[in-house]
Design an enzyme around this catalytic site. Structure first.
Site, mmCIF file in Angstrom:
data_model
loop_
_atom_site.group_PDB
_atom_site.id
_atom_site.type_symbol
_atom_site.label_atom_id
_atom_site.label_comp_id
_atom_site.label_asym_id
_atom_site.label_seq_id
_atom_site.Cartn_x
_atom_site.Cartn_y
_atom_site.Cartn_z
ATOM 1 N N GLY A 11 -9.941 -41.434 -127.096
ATOM 2 C CA GLY A 11 -11.264 -41.356 -127.767
ATOM 3 C C GLY A 11 -11.327 -39.859 -128.501
ATOM 4 O O GLY A 11 -11.131 -38.955 -127.938
ATOM 5 N N ARG A 21 -5.869 -27.028 -135.537
ATOM 6 C CA ARG A 21 -5.741 -25.847 -136.304
ATOM 7 C C ARG A 21 -5.308 -24.551 -135.484
ATOM 8 O O ARG A 21 -4.526 -23.830 -136.104
ATOM 9 C CB ARG A 21 -7.187 -25.650 -137.022
ATOM 10 C CG ARG A 21 -7.308 -24.376 -137.673
ATOM 11 C CD ARG A 21 -8.527 -24.100 -138.326
ATOM 12 N NE ARG A 21 -8.998 -22.893 -139.073
ATOM 13 C CZ ARG A 21 -9.491 -21.753 -138.391
ATOM 14 N NH1 ARG A 21 -9.672 -21.848 -137.108
ATOM 15 N NH2 ARG A 21 -9.958 -20.730 -139.139
ATOM 16 N N ARG A 25 -1.796 -22.862 -136.402
ATOM 17 C CA ARG A 25 -1.877 -21.440 -136.640
ATOM 18 C C ARG A 25 -1.320 -20.488 -135.865
ATOM 19 O O ARG A 25 -0.520 -19.611 -136.144
ATOM 20 C CB ARG A 25 -3.255 -20.882 -136.907
ATOM 21 C CG ARG A 25 -3.807 -21.621 -138.204
ATOM 22 C CD ARG A 25 -4.830 -20.899 -139.112
ATOM 23 N NE ARG A 25 -4.951 -21.758 -140.399
ATOM 24 C CZ ARG A 25 -6.019 -21.703 -141.278
ATOM 25 N NH1 ARG A 25 -6.984 -20.859 -140.844
ATOM 26 N NH2 ARG A 25 -5.866 -22.257 -142.393
ATOM 27 N N ARG A 72 -5.496 -45.378 -128.645
ATOM 28 C CA ARG A 72 -4.949 -45.623 -127.251
ATOM 29 C C ARG A 72 -3.791 -46.278 -127.101
ATOM 30 O O ARG A 72 -3.953 -47.655 -127.099
ATOM 31 C CB ARG A 72 -6.355 -46.241 -126.438
ATOM 32 C CG ARG A 72 -7.420 -45.642 -126.478
ATOM 33 C CD ARG A 72 -8.343 -46.193 -125.739
ATOM 34 N NE ARG A 72 -9.767 -45.959 -126.020
ATOM 35 C CZ ARG A 72 -10.487 -44.788 -125.621
ATOM 36 N NH1 ARG A 72 -9.895 -43.857 -124.976
ATOM 37 N NH2 ARG A 72 -11.671 -44.567 -125.841
ATOM 38 N N ASP A 103 -8.119 -38.169 -119.900
ATOM 39 C CA ASP A 103 -7.181 -38.262 -118.646
ATOM 40 C C ASP A 103 -6.407 -39.423 -119.015
ATOM 41 O O ASP A 103 -5.196 -39.400 -118.391
ATOM 42 C CB ASP A 103 -8.237 -38.752 -117.454
ATOM 43 C CG ASP A 103 -9.287 -39.865 -117.853
ATOM 44 O OD1 ASP A 103 -9.215 -40.091 -119.109
ATOM 45 O OD2 ASP A 103 -9.901 -40.168 -116.662
ATOM 46 N N SER A 105 -4.898 -40.136 -121.942
ATOM 47 C CA SER A 105 -3.694 -39.384 -122.634
ATOM 48 C C SER A 105 -2.678 -38.625 -121.800
ATOM 49 O O SER A 105 -1.506 -38.352 -121.724
ATOM 50 C CB SER A 105 -4.377 -38.676 -123.711
ATOM 51 O OG SER A 105 -5.059 -39.206 -124.337
ATOM 52 N N THR A 126 -12.326 -34.238 -124.560
ATOM 53 C CA THR A 126 -13.107 -35.510 -124.553
ATOM 54 C C THR A 126 -14.606 -35.307 -124.460
ATOM 55 O O THR A 126 -15.047 -34.151 -123.917
ATOM 56 C CB THR A 126 -12.667 -36.349 -123.338
ATOM 57 O OG1 THR A 126 -13.615 -37.331 -122.881
ATOM 58 C CG2 THR A 126 -12.616 -35.377 -122.038
ATOM 59 N N ASP A 128 -16.478 -36.488 -122.405
ATOM 60 C CA ASP A 128 -16.829 -36.746 -121.230
ATOM 61 C C ASP A 128 -16.853 -35.809 -120.278
ATOM 62 O O ASP A 128 -17.568 -35.841 -119.259
ATOM 63 C CB ASP A 128 -15.838 -38.149 -120.488
ATOM 64 C CG ASP A 128 -16.078 -39.289 -121.297
ATOM 65 O OD1 ASP A 128 -16.877 -39.688 -122.041
ATOM 66 O OD2 ASP A 128 -15.121 -40.072 -121.407
ATOM 67 N N ASP A 130 -14.926 -35.037 -118.233
ATOM 68 C CA ASP A 130 -14.547 -35.422 -116.871
ATOM 69 C C ASP A 130 -13.275 -34.736 -116.211
ATOM 70 O O ASP A 130 -12.615 -35.810 -115.537
ATOM 71 C CB ASP A 130 -14.726 -37.167 -116.779
ATOM 72 C CG ASP A 130 -13.672 -37.436 -117.616
ATOM 73 O OD1 ASP A 130 -13.301 -36.915 -118.613
ATOM 74 O OD2 ASP A 130 -13.508 -38.955 -117.527
ATOM 75 N N ARG A 163 -44.743 -45.259 -124.202
ATOM 76 C CA ARG A 163 -44.124 -46.312 -124.114
ATOM 77 C C ARG A 163 -42.820 -45.583 -123.022
ATOM 78 O O ARG A 163 -42.799 -44.343 -122.919
ATOM 79 C CB ARG A 163 -43.030 -46.650 -125.057
ATOM 80 C CG ARG A 163 -43.749 -47.976 -125.600
ATOM 81 C CD ARG A 163 -42.785 -48.352 -126.965
ATOM 82 N NE ARG A 163 -43.598 -49.268 -127.387
ATOM 83 C CZ ARG A 163 -43.371 -49.818 -128.992
ATOM 84 N NH1 ARG A 163 -42.970 -49.069 -129.817
ATOM 85 N NH2 ARG A 163 -44.184 -51.008 -129.509
ATOM 86 N N ARG A 172 -18.338 -42.751 -119.966
ATOM 87 C CA ARG A 172 -17.528 -43.350 -119.121
ATOM 88 C C ARG A 172 -17.599 -43.607 -117.614
ATOM 89 O O ARG A 172 -18.898 -43.949 -117.454
ATOM 90 C CB ARG A 172 -15.974 -43.194 -119.154
ATOM 91 C CG ARG A 172 -15.063 -44.149 -118.982
ATOM 92 C CD ARG A 172 -13.623 -43.615 -119.146
ATOM 93 N NE ARG A 172 -13.127 -43.412 -120.353
ATOM 94 C CZ ARG A 172 -12.605 -44.515 -121.188
ATOM 95 N NH1 ARG A 172 -12.693 -45.652 -120.917
ATOM 96 N NH2 ARG A 172 -12.460 -44.180 -122.515
ATOM 97 N N GLU A 223 -23.615 -44.328 -119.056
ATOM 98 C CA GLU A 223 -22.953 -46.067 -119.253
ATOM 99 C C GLU A 223 -22.664 -46.385 -118.108
ATOM 100 O O GLU A 223 -22.291 -47.509 -117.714
ATOM 101 C CB GLU A 223 -22.234 -46.021 -120.460
ATOM 102 C CG GLU A 223 -20.745 -44.898 -120.522
ATOM 103 C CD GLU A 223 -19.719 -45.289 -121.372
ATOM 104 O OE1 GLU A 223 -20.026 -46.287 -122.215
ATOM 105 O OE2 GLU A 223 -19.007 -44.419 -121.491
ATOM 106 N N GLN A 255 -22.516 -40.295 -130.682
ATOM 107 C CA GLN A 255 -22.228 -39.245 -129.675
ATOM 108 C C GLN A 255 -20.888 -38.588 -129.926
ATOM 109 O O GLN A 255 -20.513 -37.583 -129.503
ATOM 110 C CB GLN A 255 -22.271 -39.571 -128.384
ATOM 111 C CG GLN A 255 -23.851 -39.933 -127.982
ATOM 112 C CD GLN A 255 -23.728 -40.749 -126.543
ATOM 113 O OE1 GLN A 255 -24.219 -40.096 -125.507
ATOM 114 N NE2 GLN A 255 -23.620 -41.987 -126.793
HETATM 115 O O1 F6P Z 1 -14.091 -41.227 -123.353
HETATM 116 C C1 F6P Z 1 -15.085 -41.236 -124.473
HETATM 117 C C2 F6P Z 1 -15.797 -42.424 -124.647
HETATM 118 O O2 F6P Z 1 -16.532 -42.252 -125.708
HETATM 119 C C3 F6P Z 1 -16.542 -42.759 -123.487
HETATM 120 O O3 F6P Z 1 -17.669 -42.095 -123.085
HETATM 121 C C4 F6P Z 1 -16.564 -44.253 -123.555
HETATM 122 O O4 F6P Z 1 -16.678 -45.087 -122.398
HETATM 123 C C5 F6P Z 1 -15.600 -44.730 -124.491
HETATM 124 O O5 F6P Z 1 -14.807 -43.508 -124.836
HETATM 125 C C6 F6P Z 1 -15.538 -45.719 -125.414
HETATM 126 O O6 F6P Z 1 -14.403 -46.004 -125.932
HETATM 127 P P1 F6P Z 1 -14.241 -46.868 -127.394
HETATM 128 O O7 F6P Z 1 -14.377 -45.734 -128.377
HETATM 129 O O8 F6P Z 1 -12.867 -47.374 -127.248
HETATM 130 O O9 F6P Z 1 -15.272 -47.943 -127.231
#
Ligand code: F6P
Length: 323
Positions: A11, A21, A25, A72, A103, A105, A126, A128, A130, A163, A172, A223, A255
């Protein structure tokens, strides 16, 4: 080391361009030739690469996405795919590989470097956040800012209509973006995979907020959380407190885009230079990281296997401030 290849994989994340870059460089600065490999590992398998020069990376520092493109790669998960990649690696005279990604990759990078004894260095890119072995990954700060900006806007309309909003953020299996957005966006609650919260606990938090005349209610949902999607959670809450006017907003891939923040640009620049300097010093099979504001190198295997924990103190703060 005379010639290195650089690729972006998995991603995309804002700041990947800044990292490329910096790799380009810094390589040229140290008299190393550098090749850009397109579409991640697929480019290595298909020989889709070309030499990059100082001006090849002009005007990309401020751009989101990755000009090298990303993928990927399914083929790289096979032994045959990796063998093809190695053939091209040798045929192009490459001595080392810099992989910018997450992770998935790095799992590929780890296997590849062991199978063919190729020097590989990873740069964590990434949204994430993570990965262990670094306090922050490239793209995380930009994604958090994007999410927080969206939450600010949602709060405006949430308070006008009294609301309750469930805002789902990416990450992820990890709750870093959620925790950061909850503090930065002033959420009443957050639901993250790392903490075993129940619907009952959420409802009692919401009722407490209502009793305290809370003006607006935004709940952040990671998510990957254990209670299901933000729609599932909203439905369950509605069953218990039917008089609440509830809406759901899934922020999704917005995002992942946008111009990287200064923090991400600086992080990517530092890591890109450190990757090249690490290779020159004989580092291999490691991931560059920044820990306590200092460059560090962690074995790739360790970085992907060790689960990075959410900061307990930040978690505590989010709870204190949500009353
Ligand atoms: O790892 C980055 C990420 O944006 C995660 O937050 C998300 O779960 C996933 O990739 C979404 O993957 P794709 O872009 O393949 O839908």
């Amino acid at each position: 080391i005379k010639k290195i290849g650089v690729l972006t994989s998995g991603g995309d994340a804002p700041g990947m361009n800044a990292a490329v870059r910096a790799v380009v460089r810094a390589s040229i600065y140290y008299g190393i030739d550098v090749f850009g490999i397109y579409k991640g590992y697929d480019g290595l398998i298909n020989g889709n690469m070309e030499q990059l020069y100082v001006r090849s990376v002009s005007n990309i520092l401020s751009r989101g996405g990755t000009f090298l493109l990303s993928a990927r790669s399914k083929e790289f998960r096979t032994k045959e795919g990796r063998a093809k990649a190695y053939e091209n690696f040798k045929a192009n005279g490459l001595d080392a590989l810099v992989v910018i990604g997450g992770d998935g990759s790095f799992t590929g990078a780890d296997i590849f470097s062991q199978e063919f004894d190729v020097p590989v260095i990873g740069i964590p890119g990434t949204i994430d956040n993570d990965l262990s072995g670094t306090d922050f990954t490239i793209g995380y700060d930009t994604a958090c800012n994007t999410a927080r900006e969206a939450i600010d806007k949602i709060r405006d309309t949430a308070s006008s209509h009294e609301r309750l909003f469930f805002v789902e953020v990416m990450g992820r299996d990890a709750g870093f973006i959620a925790l950061n957005s909850a503090i930065g966006g002033g959420a009443v609650a957050m639901i993250v995979p790392e903490h075993n919260w129940s619907i009952d606990a959420l409802i009692s938090r919401l009722k407490k907020g209502a009793a305290n005349q809370k003006a607006s209610n935004v709940v952040i949902v990671a998510e990957g959380c254990h209670l299901g999607s933000s729609y599932d959670i909203a439905e369950k809450v509605k069953e218990h407190i039917p008089h609440y006017d509830i809406r759901v907003s899934v922020l999704g891939h917005l995002q992942r885009g946008g111009s990287p923040t200064t923090l991400d640009r600086v992080l990517a620049s530092r890591m890109g230079v450190a990757a090249v300097e690490g290779l020159r010093e004989g580092q291999s099979k490691v991931m560059v990281g920044v820990i306590n504001n200092k460059i560090s190198y962690t074995p790739i295997g360790e970085a992907i296997k060790t689960i990075k924990r959410l900061d307990d103190d930040e978690f505590r703060i989010a709870k204190i401030l949500s009353i």
